[in-house]
Design an enzyme around this catalytic site. Sequence first.
Site, mmCIF file in Angstrom:
data_model
loop_
_atom_site.group_PDB
_atom_site.id
_atom_site.type_symbol
_atom_site.label_atom_id
_atom_site.label_comp_id
_atom_site.label_asym_id
_atom_site.label_seq_id
_atom_site.Cartn_x
_atom_site.Cartn_y
_atom_site.Cartn_z
ATOM 1 N N LYS A 183 0.816 -1.213 0.000
ATOM 2 C CA LYS A 183 0.000 0.000 0.000
ATOM 3 C C LYS A 183 0.847 1.260 0.000
ATOM 4 C CE LYS A 183 -0.511 0.331 4.776
ATOM 5 N NZ LYS A 183 -0.400 1.497 5.563
ATOM 6 N N THR A 184 1.981 1.244 0.680
ATOM 7 C CA THR A 184 2.855 2.423 0.652
ATOM 8 C C THR A 184 3.368 2.664 -0.759
ATOM 9 O OG1 THR A 184 3.536 1.825 2.876
ATOM 10 C CG2 THR A 184 4.796 3.537 1.789
ATOM 11 N N ASP B 279 -3.661 7.638 4.659
ATOM 12 C CA ASP B 279 -3.127 6.318 4.979
ATOM 13 C C ASP B 279 -3.806 5.791 6.242
ATOM 14 O OD1 ASP B 279 -1.548 4.145 4.763
ATOM 15 O OD2 ASP B 279 0.285 5.090 5.507
ATOM 16 N N GLU B 280 -3.794 4.497 6.426
ATOM 17 C CA GLU B 280 -4.340 3.880 7.651
ATOM 18 C C GLU B 280 -5.751 4.400 7.944
ATOM 19 O OE1 GLU B 280 -2.638 1.554 8.792
ATOM 20 O OE2 GLU B 280 -0.490 2.013 8.749
ATOM 21 N N GLN C 170 -7.024 -4.486 10.218
ATOM 22 C CA GLN C 170 -5.929 -3.948 11.026
ATOM 23 C C GLN C 170 -6.349 -2.730 11.840
ATOM 24 O OE1 GLN C 170 -1.888 -3.982 9.185
ATOM 25 N NE2 GLN C 170 -3.003 -4.595 7.352
ATOM 26 N N ARG D 79 3.256 -9.089 10.674
ATOM 27 C CA ARG D 79 4.512 -8.334 10.632
ATOM 28 C C ARG D 79 5.651 -9.218 10.167
ATOM 29 N NH1 ARG D 79 2.571 -4.420 9.410
ATOM 30 N NH2 ARG D 79 0.747 -5.756 9.410
#
Length: 782
Positions: free
Chosen positions: A33-34, A226-227, A257, A616
């Site tokens: 996504k980044t 973002d997020e 998340q 992670r």
Amino acid sequence: MHDYLSGLNERQREAVLHCNGPIMIVAGAGSGKTKVLTTRIAHLMAHHKVDSFNILALTFTNKAAKEMKERVEKILHNTEARNLYIGTFHSVFARILRAEAHNLGYPNSFTIYDTDDAKGVIKTVVNELNLDDKIYKPNVVYNRISSAKNALVGPEEYARDYGIQQEDLRANRPAMAQIYDAYAKRCFKNGAMDFDDLLLNMYKLLKNHPDALSKYQRKFKYILIDEYQDTNPAQYEIIKLLGAMHENICVVGDDAQSIYSFRGATIQNILQFQKDYDDVKVVKLEQNYRSSQNIISVANEVIKNNKGQIPKNLWTDNAEGEKIKLVRTASDNDEGKFVADTIKELKLRNHISNKDVAILYRTNAQSRAFEESLRRLAIPYIIYGGLSFYQRKEVKDMVAYLRVIANPKDEEALKRIINYPVRGIGKTTIDKAVLFANANNISMWDVLVNAQQFGFKSGTLEAIDQFVTMIQMFQSELPKRNAYEIAFAVGKNTNLVKELFNDKSTEGVARYENVQELLNSIKEFTETPMNEEDGEVGDKGLGTYLQQITLLTDADNKDPDADVVKLMTIHAAKGLEFPVVFAAGLEETLFPSAMSINTREELEEERRLFYVVITRAKQKLFITHANSRYRFGSLIQNEPSRFIEEIPNEFLDRTSAGGGPRNQTGSWGGGSAFDRMRGGYGNSAQEAEKQYGAPPAKKAATPSYIAPKPAAKTVEHVPTKDFVPSDTTTLQAGQKVEHQKFGFGVVEKMEGSAHNPIATVKFELNGEKKIMLNYAKLRIVE
DNA sequence: TGCATAACCGTTTTT
DNA sequence: CGGTTATGCA
């Protein structure tokens, strides 16, 4: 065709190329996504010729913002990205509010209060209202007010809202609304905003000042967030206002998340987004590039237990990878030992570097055991979280001077330094000054400036005058000097630096060094170029510096590339990835937290947290839990986390490790303000406990976990005197061995890889056990 | 008034 | 256990 597009998969490209109109990208963990966000920004600039000044990108951490900026620069091979508005919600809004402060009646040098400052103000007003600070504890009050602000509920609305009032009454805190009101007024009077005010005031600015609204609407032609799953109603409304003109809003998030509902974040924002705009383009990124198949499978299996997720299928092309290692230890110290031993082993045998490893846990308090064990094995590590550099006492003292100089209305800072170093202005005098200030509706500073009118004793008066003169002297230097020059002069003139220098104790030296470091950082700030524009107060002065530092977290001062093991909470690890992850403390009452098992919503958030920690890991994932650990100084027993049960056995490698003689078995839209406020007072069981007395001494005996292979009770074995573990690298079936706990046994078979040999041993007293030779210690008898 | 010792209370998670 | 606050003493 731009070459930066070639590295994208079809979905990712779709998300990048859809530039106009609202778009929601549902991005699974590790799905790039980044990369999509940064490529999208680059594409806007390179292909659509969008001016970098017209792009706003909001993130949740400074670190993410910085990384994004750097990656855009890299794609475009120029420094245009410098002009992008990229930052956290809080820092971007602080910057805007600084330029627009006059619209809201704040000084543009307003102070940003951190949590400690805010709690200090709460203490003050609770006292002044003659309320009991045992009932209105700063912590509780602060959280309550914070929730309200995050839901855009102001003091008046709070007082008017029936549901909220009922809740406060039930909690036996009827004066909460009064405190909230007094707190808000006091902060305003102090020319200060707390973290939540940065959102709330940004909202007010846009809502009540049409000129400001249109200015920023026109400026931010493209908005990226973002997020997104972690935004709260305040943030949602701000974005809605800002984006209303162009509707070029791109949100990226993953409902699986979402782990910040305690901070007012609501998943509703994702659902509501699709309703608020016509033709929302939705793109799902489902291919994971990060983790092994086993890890992805486990993550999927776990999150399956949550209801009402956005349907998606996270998959990966990566290799199957190793099984997840589940390790049970006797105590928290053994857990630490196991982790440190394992890291050492991995470094030795698998050529893993320190920086490839992360130890992740639910609460900050868990770090201690790991610190000790890592230190013992001389493994370098760094802990994220804990006190930010700027929250250390000596640093805060120094900063408080700077705050008073920039904004003398800042009463919190003023009270902090007025008698530090000691200059004969004691508590009585301070109380008096505050009293006068309140009575005359002026600031404490104004009282000090006009002290002779208020009848202080002559000695006190003299001390006050000296103090005031000194501060005024610094203030007069403000226009001429940069932040560093002022700070240096403060350190010198107040004798603050000298005093610390003279303290030769270990802590004293550390404190002195911290202040020096602060001065260095101020110097660095004044020497770094920055962009400023139209009407912004973007100088190298004190105000600009102060505005930044409160919003910096502990992580922002640390080198992310250092070759050290990283320790942090799972929350802090969001967005990061590591080849090797230890997920520690998977125990009932710890993870899930005892605070979060009373409702399905809370429990599902804990499960999402578990999902986050699993995802992670790139290659190796260890899940550890201890039978017992210290909490508040006393030993408590914990059962394994219920989440462990949710992992199918086929993905697990079970081991126990460590020793000791102990046994090892072991749409808010349209809803009321009340609806919008999350959480309430949380655990009412605690309240009940107070009313009805302590619960039965015995632990509630509902086993929430039954081991698939219930370990039979270990028969105590007293190790042979002088037990020395043998080198087991050449261990073979048929050999007789001794284990410190399980006693004597015969190796049945050897399996596992060369790096991770596992021996199946049949023990005389305790039956068959699988022993990971990397961790357990065996003595070869013959 | 200030410093030392004694109770006391608390832990989710963070910008 | 450790950090913070209440208390008591000089």
